[in-house]
Scaffold this motif. Structure first.
Motif, PDB file in Angstrom:
ATOM      1  N   LEU A  15       0.797  -1.221   0.000  1.00  0.00           N
ATOM      2  CA  LEU A  15       0.000   0.000   0.000  1.00  0.00           C
ATOM      3  C   LEU A  15       0.832   1.275   0.000  1.00  0.00           C
ATOM      4  O   LEU A  15       0.499   2.229  -0.705  1.00  0.00           O
ATOM      5  CB  LEU A  15      -0.933   0.026   1.220  1.00  0.00           C
ATOM      6  CG  LEU A  15      -2.344  -0.483   1.031  1.00  0.00           C
ATOM      7  CD1 LEU A  15      -3.180   0.384   0.159  1.00  0.00           C
ATOM      8  CD2 LEU A  15      -2.432  -1.909   0.665  1.00  0.00           C
ATOM      9  N   LEU A  16       1.897   1.310   0.779  1.00  0.00           N
ATOM     10  CA  LEU A  16       2.519   2.586   1.085  1.00  0.00           C
ATOM     11  C   LEU A  16       3.955   2.782   0.615  1.00  0.00           C
ATOM     12  O   LEU A  16       4.331   3.895   0.258  1.00  0.00           O
ATOM     13  CB  LEU A  16       2.474   2.813   2.609  1.00  0.00           C
ATOM     14  CG  LEU A  16       1.069   2.785   3.216  1.00  0.00           C
ATOM     15  CD1 LEU A  16       1.152   2.788   4.734  1.00  0.00           C
ATOM     16  CD2 LEU A  16       0.236   3.931   2.701  1.00  0.00           C
ATOM     17  N   ASN A  17       4.787   1.757   0.643  1.00  0.00           N
ATOM     18  CA  ASN A  17       6.191   2.079   0.457  1.00  0.00           C
ATOM     19  C   ASN A  17       7.060   0.975  -0.137  1.00  0.00           C
ATOM     20  O   ASN A  17       8.266   1.126  -0.189  1.00  0.00           O
ATOM     21  CB  ASN A  17       6.811   2.501   1.797  1.00  0.00           C
ATOM     22  CG  ASN A  17       6.719   1.402   2.844  1.00  0.00           C
ATOM     23  OD1 ASN A  17       6.530   0.230   2.536  1.00  0.00           O
ATOM     24  ND2 ASN A  17       6.843   1.789   4.092  1.00  0.00           N
ATOM     25  N   GLY A  18       6.494  -0.122  -0.553  1.00  0.00           N
ATOM     26  CA  GLY A  18       7.329  -1.226  -0.994  1.00  0.00           C
ATOM     27  C   GLY A  18       7.482  -1.317  -2.500  1.00  0.00           C
ATOM     28  O   GLY A  18       6.706  -0.756  -3.270  1.00  0.00           O
ATOM     29  N   THR A  19       8.521  -2.028  -2.886  1.00  0.00           N
ATOM     30  CA  THR A  19       8.746  -2.303  -4.303  1.00  0.00           C
ATOM     31  C   THR A  19       9.227  -3.734  -4.512  1.00  0.00           C
ATOM     32  O   THR A  19       9.552  -4.117  -5.629  1.00  0.00           O
ATOM     33  CB  THR A  19       9.795  -1.338  -4.900  1.00  0.00           C
ATOM     34  OG1 THR A  19      11.021  -1.474  -4.171  1.00  0.00           O
ATOM     35  CG2 THR A  19       9.311   0.098  -4.860  1.00  0.00           C
ATOM     36  N   TRP A  20       9.283  -4.511  -3.457  1.00  0.00           N
ATOM     37  CA  TRP A  20       9.911  -5.823  -3.539  1.00  0.00           C
ATOM     38  C   TRP A  20       9.136  -6.797  -4.424  1.00  0.00           C
ATOM     39  O   TRP A  20       9.698  -7.403  -5.316  1.00  0.00           O
ATOM     40  CB  TRP A  20      10.114  -6.408  -2.137  1.00  0.00           C
ATOM     41  CG  TRP A  20      10.913  -7.666  -2.151  1.00  0.00           C
ATOM     42  CD1 TRP A  20      12.212  -7.799  -2.526  1.00  0.00           C
ATOM     43  CD2 TRP A  20      10.473  -8.967  -1.808  1.00  0.00           C
ATOM     44  NE1 TRP A  20      12.615  -9.104  -2.422  1.00  0.00           N
ATOM     45  CE2 TRP A  20      11.558  -9.853  -1.985  1.00  0.00           C
ATOM     46  CE3 TRP A  20       9.259  -9.482  -1.362  1.00  0.00           C
ATOM     47  CZ2 TRP A  20      11.462 -11.208  -1.722  1.00  0.00           C
ATOM     48  CZ3 TRP A  20       9.179 -10.827  -1.101  1.00  0.00           C
ATOM     49  CH2 TRP A  20      10.277 -11.682  -1.288  1.00  0.00           C
ATOM     50  N   VAL A  21       7.840  -6.956  -4.220  1.00  0.00           N
ATOM     51  CA  VAL A  21       7.061  -7.944  -4.968  1.00  0.00           C
ATOM     52  C   VAL A  21       6.658  -7.416  -6.338  1.00  0.00           C
ATOM     53  O   VAL A  21       6.871  -8.074  -7.351  1.00  0.00           O
ATOM     54  CB  VAL A  21       5.817  -8.393  -4.169  1.00  0.00           C
ATOM     55  CG1 VAL A  21       4.921  -9.291  -4.999  1.00  0.00           C
ATOM     56  CG2 VAL A  21       6.252  -9.120  -2.892  1.00  0.00           C
ATOM     57  N   ALA A  22       6.061  -6.242  -6.389  1.00  0.00           N
ATOM     58  CA  ALA A  22       5.487  -5.731  -7.637  1.00  0.00           C
ATOM     59  C   ALA A  22       6.283  -4.566  -8.235  1.00  0.00           C
ATOM     60  O   ALA A  22       5.869  -4.000  -9.238  1.00  0.00           O
ATOM     61  CB  ALA A  22       4.048  -5.293  -7.393  1.00  0.00           C
ATOM     62  N   ASN A  23       7.361  -4.193  -7.602  1.00  0.00           N
ATOM     63  CA  ASN A  23       8.172  -3.074  -8.047  1.00  0.00           C
ATOM     64  C   ASN A  23       7.415  -1.745  -7.992  1.00  0.00           C
ATOM     65  O   ASN A  23       7.787  -0.774  -8.630  1.00  0.00           O
ATOM     66  CB  ASN A  23       8.752  -3.312  -9.447  1.00  0.00           C
ATOM     67  CG  ASN A  23       9.987  -2.487  -9.697  1.00  0.00           C
ATOM     68  OD1 ASN A  23      10.768  -2.243  -8.782  1.00  0.00           O
ATOM     69  ND2 ASN A  23      10.164  -2.044 -10.924  1.00  0.00           N
ATOM     70  N   THR A  24       6.318  -1.729  -7.241  1.00  0.00           N
ATOM     71  CA  THR A  24       5.514  -0.526  -7.062  1.00  0.00           C
ATOM     72  C   THR A  24       4.568  -0.763  -5.896  1.00  0.00           C
ATOM     73  O   THR A  24       4.564  -1.827  -5.282  1.00  0.00           O
ATOM     74  CB  THR A  24       4.742  -0.158  -8.352  1.00  0.00           C
ATOM     75  OG1 THR A  24       4.185   1.151  -8.187  1.00  0.00           O
ATOM     76  CG2 THR A  24       3.659  -1.160  -8.695  1.00  0.00           C
ATOM     77  N   HIS A 142      -5.369  -6.406  -7.062  1.00  0.00           N
ATOM     78  CA  HIS A 142      -5.928  -5.186  -7.645  1.00  0.00           C
ATOM     79  C   HIS A 142      -4.848  -4.174  -8.019  1.00  0.00           C
ATOM     80  O   HIS A 142      -5.041  -3.397  -8.953  1.00  0.00           O
ATOM     81  CB  HIS A 142      -6.988  -4.579  -6.728  1.00  0.00           C
ATOM     82  CG  HIS A 142      -8.237  -5.401  -6.681  1.00  0.00           C
ATOM     83  ND1 HIS A 142      -8.979  -5.708  -7.800  1.00  0.00           N
ATOM     84  CD2 HIS A 142      -8.864  -6.008  -5.648  1.00  0.00           C
ATOM     85  CE1 HIS A 142     -10.017  -6.456  -7.466  1.00  0.00           C
ATOM     86  NE2 HIS A 142      -9.964  -6.656  -6.164  1.00  0.00           N
ATOM     87  N   LEU A 143      -3.715  -4.192  -7.333  1.00  0.00           N
ATOM     88  CA  LEU A 143      -2.602  -3.338  -7.741  1.00  0.00           C
ATOM     89  C   LEU A 143      -2.168  -3.703  -9.158  1.00  0.00           C
ATOM     90  O   LEU A 143      -1.933  -2.813  -9.984  1.00  0.00           O
ATOM     91  CB  LEU A 143      -1.425  -3.466  -6.770  1.00  0.00           C
ATOM     92  CG  LEU A 143      -0.163  -2.683  -7.127  1.00  0.00           C
ATOM     93  CD1 LEU A 143      -0.439  -1.183  -7.219  1.00  0.00           C
ATOM     94  CD2 LEU A 143       0.934  -2.974  -6.101  1.00  0.00           C
ATOM     95  N   GLY A 144      -2.095  -4.988  -9.440  1.00  0.00           N
ATOM     96  CA  GLY A 144      -1.755  -5.421 -10.801  1.00  0.00           C
ATOM     97  C   GLY A 144      -2.746  -4.893 -11.816  1.00  0.00           C
ATOM     98  O   GLY A 144      -2.364  -4.447 -12.906  1.00  0.00           O
ATOM     99  N   GLN A 145      -4.023  -4.923 -11.480  1.00  0.00           N
ATOM    100  CA  GLN A 145      -5.040  -4.388 -12.388  1.00  0.00           C
ATOM    101  C   GLN A 145      -4.843  -2.896 -12.608  1.00  0.00           C
ATOM    102  O   GLN A 145      -4.947  -2.404 -13.736  1.00  0.00           O
ATOM    103  CB  GLN A 145      -6.437  -4.655 -11.825  1.00  0.00           C
ATOM    104  CG  GLN A 145      -6.819  -6.110 -11.831  1.00  0.00           C
ATOM    105  CD  GLN A 145      -8.186  -6.331 -11.209  1.00  0.00           C
ATOM    106  OE1 GLN A 145      -8.551  -5.671 -10.227  1.00  0.00           O
ATOM    107  NE2 GLN A 145      -8.935  -7.254 -11.768  1.00  0.00           N
ATOM    108  N   ILE A 146      -4.549  -2.170 -11.542  1.00  0.00           N
ATOM    109  CA  ILE A 146      -4.338  -0.723 -11.652  1.00  0.00           C
ATOM    110  C   ILE A 146      -3.176  -0.430 -12.587  1.00  0.00           C
ATOM    111  O   ILE A 146      -3.273   0.443 -13.463  1.00  0.00           O
ATOM    112  CB  ILE A 146      -4.129  -0.100 -10.249  1.00  0.00           C
ATOM    113  CG1 ILE A 146      -5.452  -0.112  -9.482  1.00  0.00           C
ATOM    114  CG2 ILE A 146      -3.535   1.301 -10.344  1.00  0.00           C
ATOM    115  CD1 ILE A 146      -5.335   0.227  -8.004  1.00  0.00           C
ATOM    116  N   VAL A 147      -2.094  -1.161 -12.440  1.00  0.00           N
ATOM    117  CA  VAL A 147      -0.917  -0.943 -13.294  1.00  0.00           C
ATOM    118  C   VAL A 147      -1.270  -1.200 -14.757  1.00  0.00           C
ATOM    119  O   VAL A 147      -0.919  -0.413 -15.638  1.00  0.00           O
ATOM    120  CB  VAL A 147       0.256  -1.829 -12.825  1.00  0.00           C
ATOM    121  CG1 VAL A 147       1.390  -1.829 -13.837  1.00  0.00           C
ATOM    122  CG2 VAL A 147       0.758  -1.378 -11.457  1.00  0.00           C
TER     123      VAL A 147
END
Length: 156
Positions: A15-24, A142-147
């Protein structure tokens, strides 16, 4: 690190600050996104704004349970949102989304370690840990869908 702290950190990552799994993460994808793009309809896909509101609906509903309340959210209502009418309204929603996401992570951190395996309101819903992990997975889905939707809109 305790399991509840690891879960809270994983939630913050998506949600806030990571990039490890999805790079965003949601904040990276949404923070500077204009409402016009967030509400652009691509075929029969949900809009980015609707997906963000959908995730927020679950964050708020599950947070109530962590605070001792009842589970009152329903899947049937999880996509029912009125379109936002101004950039100010969109920015205020995003501020609330990110504030509530941090509160959710804090509630997970504060959950006693021995409660992670307790039933989540009812045995049919599994344990607290399963629901926290499910929330993280749901957010990534849903993050994947947003991207993808953002990329489709940029191709217009």
């Amino acid at each position: 690190m305790k399991n509840n702290q690891q879960l809270a950190n994983r939630f913050r990552e998506v949600l806030l600050n990571g990039t490890w799994v999805a790079n965003t993460n949601y904040k990276d994808q949404l923070e500077n996104l204009p409402l016009q793009i967030a509400q652009t309809k691509m075929g029969d896909l949900n809009t980015i704004a609707i997906l963000a509101q959908h995730i927020h609906y679950y964050i708020k509903g599950v947070s109530v349970v962590f605070k001792g309340g009842a589970l009152e959210i329903k899947d049937a209502y999880s996509f029912n949102f009125q379109p936002m009418t101004s950039e100010t309204e969109w920015k205020a929603f995003l501020t609330t989304l990110f504030k509530d996401a941090e509160e959710f992570a804090t509630l997970v951190e504060q959950l006693p370690e021995n409660n992670l395996n307790d039933p989540f309101t009812d045995k049919k819903y599994g344990t607290f840990q399963r629901n926290i992990e499910g929330m993280i997975e749901h957010c990534y889905y849903h993050l994947g869908q947003i991207v993808v939707i953002k990329k489709l809109i940029q191709q217009l």
